[in-house]
Every structure is written in structure tokens, then in C-alpha cells.
Design a protein around this motif. Structure first.
Motif, PDB file in Angstrom:
ATOM      1  N   ASN A  73      35.313  41.741  38.800  1.00  0.00           N
ATOM      2  CA  ASN A  73      36.004  40.499  39.142  1.00  0.00           C
ATOM      3  C   ASN A  73      36.042  40.464  40.665  1.00  0.00           C
ATOM      4  O   ASN A  73      36.896  41.104  41.287  1.00  0.00           O
ATOM      5  N   HIS A  79      33.066  33.562  45.843  1.00  0.00           N
ATOM      6  CA  HIS A  79      32.673  32.270  46.393  1.00  0.00           C
ATOM      7  C   HIS A  79      32.216  32.345  47.844  1.00  0.00           C
ATOM      8  O   HIS A  79      31.873  31.325  48.433  1.00  0.00           O
ATOM      9  N   HIS A  99      36.168  36.488  35.365  1.00  0.00           N
ATOM     10  CA  HIS A  99      37.249  35.752  36.029  1.00  0.00           C
ATOM     11  C   HIS A  99      38.340  35.499  35.006  1.00  0.00           C
ATOM     12  O   HIS A  99      38.061  35.022  33.889  1.00  0.00           O
ATOM     13  N   ILE A 100      39.556  35.794  35.391  1.00  0.00           N
ATOM     14  CA  ILE A 100      40.693  35.589  34.496  1.00  0.00           C
ATOM     15  C   ILE A 100      40.882  34.101  34.218  1.00  0.00           C
ATOM     16  O   ILE A 100      41.092  33.684  33.086  1.00  0.00           O
ATOM     17  N   SER A 101      40.801  33.306  35.269  1.00  0.00           N
ATOM     18  CA  SER A 101      40.960  31.857  35.138  1.00  0.00           C
ATOM     19  C   SER A 101      39.604  31.206  34.900  1.00  0.00           C
ATOM     20  O   SER A 101      38.549  31.813  35.161  1.00  0.00           O
TER      21      SER A 101
HETATM   22  C1  DQA Z   1      39.474  34.901  40.071  1.00  0.00           C
HETATM   23  C2  DQA Z   1      39.123  33.463  40.481  1.00  0.00           C
HETATM   24  C3  DQA Z   1      38.842  33.381  41.970  1.00  0.00           C
HETATM   25  O1  DQA Z   1      38.504  32.049  42.341  1.00  0.00           O
HETATM   26  C4  DQA Z   1      40.061  33.802  42.763  1.00  0.00           C
HETATM   27  O2  DQA Z   1      39.775  33.800  44.154  1.00  0.00           O
HETATM   28  C5  DQA Z   1      40.612  35.115  42.327  1.00  0.00           C
HETATM   29  C6  DQA Z   1      40.619  35.447  40.900  1.00  0.00           C
HETATM   30  C7  DQA Z   1      39.887  34.993  38.590  1.00  0.00           C
HETATM   31  O3  DQA Z   1      39.960  36.107  38.078  1.00  0.00           O
HETATM   32  O4  DQA Z   1      40.152  33.967  37.937  1.00  0.00           O
HETATM   33  O5  DQA Z   1      41.125  35.871  43.127  1.00  0.00           O
HETATM   34  O6  DQA Z   1      38.325  35.711  40.243  1.00  0.00           O
END
Ligand code: DQA
Length: 144
Positions: A73, A79, A99-101
Motif C-alpha cells: 500500500n 500518486h 488501497h483501503i479506500s
Molecule cells: C490509500 C489511498 C491513498 O490515496 C492515500 O494517500 C493513502 C491511503 C488507501 O489505502 O486507500 O494514504 O493508499
């Protein structure tokens, strides 16, 4: 082959960090959950988190040198980081981006990932279950 589960910047703050977006599971809970799933699947995992891009690159180089699979992750570096993409391109084993989200439903700057082009697959939006999904995919590929 072992598995490195690598977490980037700010993920150590899970549980208190924007819980509406990332949930209330703490980073310690996440590590315990990953280790429990890996034990169930007979996998060797090392779960790590850093706020230093250089440290993350070093761990990816370790995977390239040892043949380990990577679950990553990359957090905000997803990005922004060409150098992380270039490091992951050196890994021969499978690379799963988690990605969690669901980054695709969020701000436009989160829609592009430098990492996805060199990943075997991508999991986004399944919450912390995404890490478990990645480990179960690797087990299905015979990665332990
Ligand atoms: C993330 C999504 C990214 O855009 C964000 O910068 C994170 C967490 C996620 O796990 O959803 O830090 O990678």
C-alpha cells in the motif's frame, strides 16, 4: 518465497487517521490480522510501515534481491512516485497493490497510480480486507 507487506506514509496512524475514509482498525490490529491470515495460509510474512520513501525503496530492493512477493500500500506515493514504480519494476515475484479506500471515487489526483503499471493486480475499496484478499490471491498462486 516469502511475502513483504509494505505500507507507506501515514498508514501507521490507521484507526485515528480519517476513520470515515480508512476505518477504525488500528495499524497494530491490521498487522495482527495479516499475520493471522498468513499463519492460516502457511505463508511467511513480514509486515512493515514507514514514513520514509527511502526506507520503502530499500525494502522493495530487498524483495528484488530475495525473490519475495510484495503486497504494497504505497499510500500517497502511489500518486507521486516514479522511483517507487522503478523499484517495483525490479521485483520478479508477484506485486499486489492495495488501497483501503476506493481511490477511484475520491479526488482526481488519486485516480492515477504510478505503481499499477508494474503490479500484478490491484485491490481498492475493500477496506483492510484488501490485504487479506491479496494474501489469499498469493496463496492461490502457490506463494508461501
Ligand atoms: C490509500 C489511498 C491513498 O490515496 C492515500 O494517500 C493513502 C491511503 C488507501 O489505502 O486507500 O494514504 O493508499
Amino acid at each position: 518465497m516469502s511475502i513483504l507487506v509494505l505500507n507507506g506514509a501515514n498508514l501507521g496512524r490507521l484507526g485515528t487517521r480519517e476513520p470515515a475514509t480508512y476505518g477504525t482498525t488500528t495499524y497494530a490490529d491490521l498487522v495482527a490480522r495479516i499475520e493471522a491470515v498468513a499463519a492460516e495460509l502457511g505463508q511467511q510474512v513480514s509486515v512493515r510501515q514507514t514514513d520514509s520513501e527511502a526506507e520503502l525503496l530499500g525494502w522493495v530492493h530487498e524483495a528484488a534481491d530475495t525473490g519475495a512477493a510484495v503486497v504494497v500500500n504505497p499510500a500517497g506515493w502511489t500518486h507521486t512516485s516514479v522511483v517507487l514504480r522503478d523499484a517495483l519494476a525490479q521485483v520478479d515475484g508477484p506485486v499486489v497493490e492495495v488501497h483501503i479506500s476506493n481511490v477511484h471515487t475520491r479526488e482526481a489526483f488519486r485516480h492515477h497510480s504510478f505503481v499499477s503499471a508494474v503490479a500484478t493486480g490491484v485491490v481498492a475499496g475493500l477496506g483492510v480486507f484488501g490485504y487479506e484478499a491479496a494474501l489469499r490471491f498469493l496463496a492461490d498462486q502457490g506463494v508461501r
